[in-house]
Write a protein that holds these residues in place. Sequence first.
Motif, PDB file in Angstrom:
ATOM      1  N   PHE A 169       0.816  -1.208   0.000  1.00 50.38           N
ATOM      2  CA  PHE A 169       0.000   0.000   0.000  1.00 50.38           C
ATOM      3  C   PHE A 169       0.856   1.268   0.000  1.00 50.38           C
ATOM      4  O   PHE A 169       0.513   2.252  -0.647  1.00 50.38           O
ATOM      5  N   THR A 170       1.952   1.256   0.745  1.00 49.54           N
ATOM      6  CA  THR A 170       2.847   2.410   0.856  1.00 49.54           C
ATOM      7  C   THR A 170       4.285   1.898   0.837  1.00 49.54           C
ATOM      8  O   THR A 170       4.524   0.682   0.911  1.00 49.54           O
ATOM      9  N   PRO A 171       5.277   2.799   0.767  1.00 53.80           N
ATOM     10  CA  PRO A 171       6.670   2.348   0.850  1.00 53.80           C
ATOM     11  C   PRO A 171       7.005   1.670   2.178  1.00 53.80           C
ATOM     12  O   PRO A 171       8.030   0.994   2.304  1.00 53.80           O
ATOM     13  N   PHE A 172       6.132   1.829   3.177  1.00 56.50           N
ATOM     14  CA  PHE A 172       6.394   1.267   4.503  1.00 56.50           C
ATOM     15  C   PHE A 172       5.695  -0.073   4.732  1.00 56.50           C
ATOM     16  O   PHE A 172       5.860  -0.686   5.785  1.00 56.50           O
ATOM     17  N   THR A 173       4.916  -0.526   3.765  1.00 58.93           N
ATOM     18  CA  THR A 173       4.230  -1.818   3.920  1.00 58.93           C
ATOM     19  C   THR A 173       5.250  -2.955   3.984  1.00 58.93           C
ATOM     20  O   THR A 173       6.151  -3.044   3.148  1.00 58.93           O
ATOM     21  N   ASP A 196       2.985   0.611  11.409  1.00 57.26           N
ATOM     22  CA  ASP A 196       3.478   1.963  11.145  1.00 57.26           C
ATOM     23  C   ASP A 196       3.379   2.325   9.662  1.00 57.26           C
ATOM     24  O   ASP A 196       4.153   1.839   8.839  1.00 57.26           O
ATOM     25  N   ARG A 197       2.389   3.142   9.311  1.00 54.65           N
ATOM     26  CA  ARG A 197       2.223   3.706   7.957  1.00 54.65           C
ATOM     27  C   ARG A 197       2.109   2.633   6.878  1.00 54.65           C
ATOM     28  O   ARG A 197       2.447   2.874   5.730  1.00 54.65           O
ATOM     29  N   GLN A 198       1.604   1.481   7.238  1.00 54.91           N
ATOM     30  CA  GLN A 198       1.538   0.387   6.260  1.00 54.91           C
ATOM     31  C   GLN A 198       0.373   0.530   5.275  1.00 54.91           C
ATOM     32  O   GLN A 198       0.480   0.096   4.132  1.00 54.91           O
ATOM     33  N   ILE A 199      -0.741   1.124   5.728  1.00 52.65           N
ATOM     34  CA  ILE A 199      -1.902   1.299   4.854  1.00 52.65           C
ATOM     35  C   ILE A 199      -1.908   2.687   4.228  1.00 52.65           C
ATOM     36  O   ILE A 199      -2.139   2.853   3.031  1.00 52.65           O
ATOM     37  N   GLU A 200      -1.670   3.710   5.036  1.00 50.94           N
ATOM     38  CA  GLU A 200      -1.558   5.086   4.562  1.00 50.94           C
ATOM     39  C   GLU A 200      -0.357   5.728   5.227  1.00 50.94           C
ATOM     40  O   GLU A 200      -0.092   5.499   6.418  1.00 50.94           O
ATOM     41  N   GLU A 201       0.354   6.560   4.495  1.00 52.28           N
ATOM     42  CA  GLU A 201       1.565   7.180   5.032  1.00 52.28           C
ATOM     43  C   GLU A 201       1.280   8.201   6.119  1.00 52.28           C
ATOM     44  O   GLU A 201       2.186   8.578   6.859  1.00 52.28           O
ATOM     45  N   VAL A 202       0.043   8.640   6.232  1.00 51.72           N
ATOM     46  CA  VAL A 202      -0.288   9.676   7.216  1.00 51.72           C
ATOM     47  C   VAL A 202      -0.643   9.097   8.577  1.00 51.72           C
ATOM     48  O   VAL A 202      -0.837   9.863   9.536  1.00 51.72           O
ATOM     49  N   SER A 203      -0.737   7.772   8.679  1.00 48.95           N
ATOM     50  CA  SER A 203      -1.247   7.209   9.931  1.00 48.95           C
ATOM     51  C   SER A 203      -0.542   5.918  10.330  1.00 48.95           C
ATOM     52  O   SER A 203       0.113   5.263   9.516  1.00 48.95           O
ATOM     53  N   MET A 204      -0.707   5.585  11.599  1.00 51.45           N
ATOM     54  CA  MET A 204      -0.258   4.298  12.135  1.00 51.45           C
ATOM     55  C   MET A 204      -1.329   3.800  13.094  1.00 51.45           C
ATOM     56  O   MET A 204      -2.186   4.573  13.536  1.00 51.45           O
ATOM     57  N   GLY A 220      -9.712  -8.075  17.121  1.00 51.06           N
ATOM     58  CA  GLY A 220      -8.606  -7.156  17.305  1.00 51.06           C
ATOM     59  C   GLY A 220      -9.153  -5.753  17.499  1.00 51.06           C
ATOM     60  O   GLY A 220     -10.090  -5.332  16.817  1.00 51.06           O
ATOM     61  N   LEU A 221      -8.595  -5.017  18.442  1.00 51.32           N
ATOM     62  CA  LEU A 221      -8.971  -3.631  18.718  1.00 51.32           C
ATOM     63  C   LEU A 221      -7.801  -2.734  18.368  1.00 51.32           C
ATOM     64  O   LEU A 221      -6.656  -3.040  18.719  1.00 51.32           O
ATOM     65  N   SER A 222      -8.064  -1.647  17.658  1.00 55.98           N
ATOM     66  CA  SER A 222      -6.965  -0.740  17.314  1.00 55.98           C
ATOM     67  C   SER A 222      -7.394   0.703  17.428  1.00 55.98           C
ATOM     68  O   SER A 222      -8.585   1.037  17.375  1.00 55.98           O
ATOM     69  N   ILE A 223      -6.408   1.554  17.599  1.00 54.74           N
ATOM     70  CA  ILE A 223      -6.593   2.990  17.540  1.00 54.74           C
ATOM     71  C   ILE A 223      -5.669   3.505  16.442  1.00 54.74           C
ATOM     72  O   ILE A 223      -4.507   3.098  16.366  1.00 54.74           O
ATOM     73  N   VAL A 224      -6.190   4.340  15.550  1.00 55.49           N
ATOM     74  CA  VAL A 224      -5.429   4.859  14.414  1.00 55.49           C
ATOM     75  C   VAL A 224      -5.135   6.323  14.665  1.00 55.49           C
ATOM     76  O   VAL A 224      -6.052   7.126  14.904  1.00 55.49           O
ATOM     77  N   VAL A 225      -3.861   6.674  14.604  1.00 56.18           N
ATOM     78  CA  VAL A 225      -3.404   8.016  14.969  1.00 56.18           C
ATOM     79  C   VAL A 225      -2.497   8.579  13.876  1.00 56.18           C
ATOM     80  O   VAL A 225      -2.018   7.836  13.016  1.00 56.18           O
ATOM     81  N   PRO A 226      -2.246   9.888  13.884  1.00 52.37           N
ATOM     82  CA  PRO A 226      -1.305  10.460  12.912  1.00 52.37           C
ATOM     83  C   PRO A 226       0.070   9.812  13.028  1.00 52.37           C
ATOM     84  O   PRO A 226       0.489   9.385  14.112  1.00 52.37           O
ATOM     85  N   ALA A 227       0.775   9.754  11.923  1.00 50.82           N
ATOM     86  CA  ALA A 227       2.059   9.050  11.868  1.00 50.82           C
ATOM     87  C   ALA A 227       3.102   9.648  12.802  1.00 50.82           C
ATOM     88  O   ALA A 227       4.018   8.943  13.230  1.00 50.82           O
ATOM     89  N   ALA A 228       2.978  10.915  13.133  1.00 50.21           N
ATOM     90  CA  ALA A 228       3.968  11.563  13.995  1.00 50.21           C
ATOM     91  C   ALA A 228       3.766  11.248  15.469  1.00 50.21           C
ATOM     92  O   ALA A 228       4.587  11.617  16.312  1.00 50.21           O
ATOM     93  N   THR A 229       2.692  10.559  15.820  1.00 43.85           N
ATOM     94  CA  THR A 229       2.380  10.251  17.216  1.00 43.85           C
ATOM     95  C   THR A 229       3.346   9.210  17.769  1.00 43.85           C
ATOM     96  O   THR A 229       3.785   8.310  17.055  1.00 43.85           O
ATOM     97  N   ASN A 230       3.663   9.346  19.068  1.00 46.52           N
ATOM     98  CA  ASN A 230       4.419   8.293  19.742  1.00 46.52           C
ATOM     99  C   ASN A 230       3.429   7.193  20.108  1.00 46.52           C
ATOM    100  O   ASN A 230       2.611   7.357  21.025  1.00 46.52           O
TER     101      ASN A 230
END
Length: 252
Positions: A169-173, A196-204, A220-230
């Motif tokens: 999906f992205t260079p990080f997939t 980390d940024r596997q589906i979209e580069e803006v998020s993890m 599975g439970l997940s929270i999706v946040v901006p890529a710059a988040t720790n």
Amino acid sequence: MTTRPVRSGVTARVLDVLGAFSAQDPVLGLSDISRRTGLPLTTVHRIAGELAAGGALDRGDDGRYRIGLRLWEIAHLAPASHGLREAAMPFLEDLHEVTRHNVQLAVLDPDDAGEVVYVERLSSRDAVSIVTRTGSRLPSTATGVGLVLLAHADPAAVEAVLARPIRRFTPFTVCRADGVRALLAQARTGGFVVSDRQIEEVSMSVAAPVRSGDGPVVAGLSIVVPAATNPHTLVPAVRAAARGISRALAAS
């Protein structure tokens, strides 16, 4: 899109027609459905008409079809959707309220461990954009929820998934099987995983497994946040919510 093989039986043809629709293509004409299923146009016309008469499909003024409300109502009776969602909603809402980020709940496709199905998603206007919605699918190898589910899935099913080409999906997939195996090992050891940024580069996403009480992992439970988040600042909240859902499932 890959053409599905034609299977015998009326029920199989009906399922093929319904399976032609996707999150990317929710509205289809008869010729689109015929091409995607490999079924003759006359067969598609007959089945689509019968499904529309029963409310499983809706026919628009332009002659194209979309999934109908009746099918949506039936789908929400499935145990993987109904009982799980009922138990999970209070914890999903709490996690969303505290973080104001996207919160998602997904299950592994029982027929293909290579895909997850999202049974619930909570979002807000100021949260990072995501591609998922309730009922949509994504590869289990690239998503946080998928990785925690694969980490606890049948090893033979996991190896079957990893033997197939992994979609990028992205260079990080992570597209190498060994790389995915490393993430699965982390998920088993740490009780969570970061995609980390596997589906979209803006998020993890940060994900944790949901168990049926003390039994097997069922979601599975997940929270999706901006890529710059720790992401590690969110791990305690995600794991606590997943444990809460697990306890609720045990009680029910």
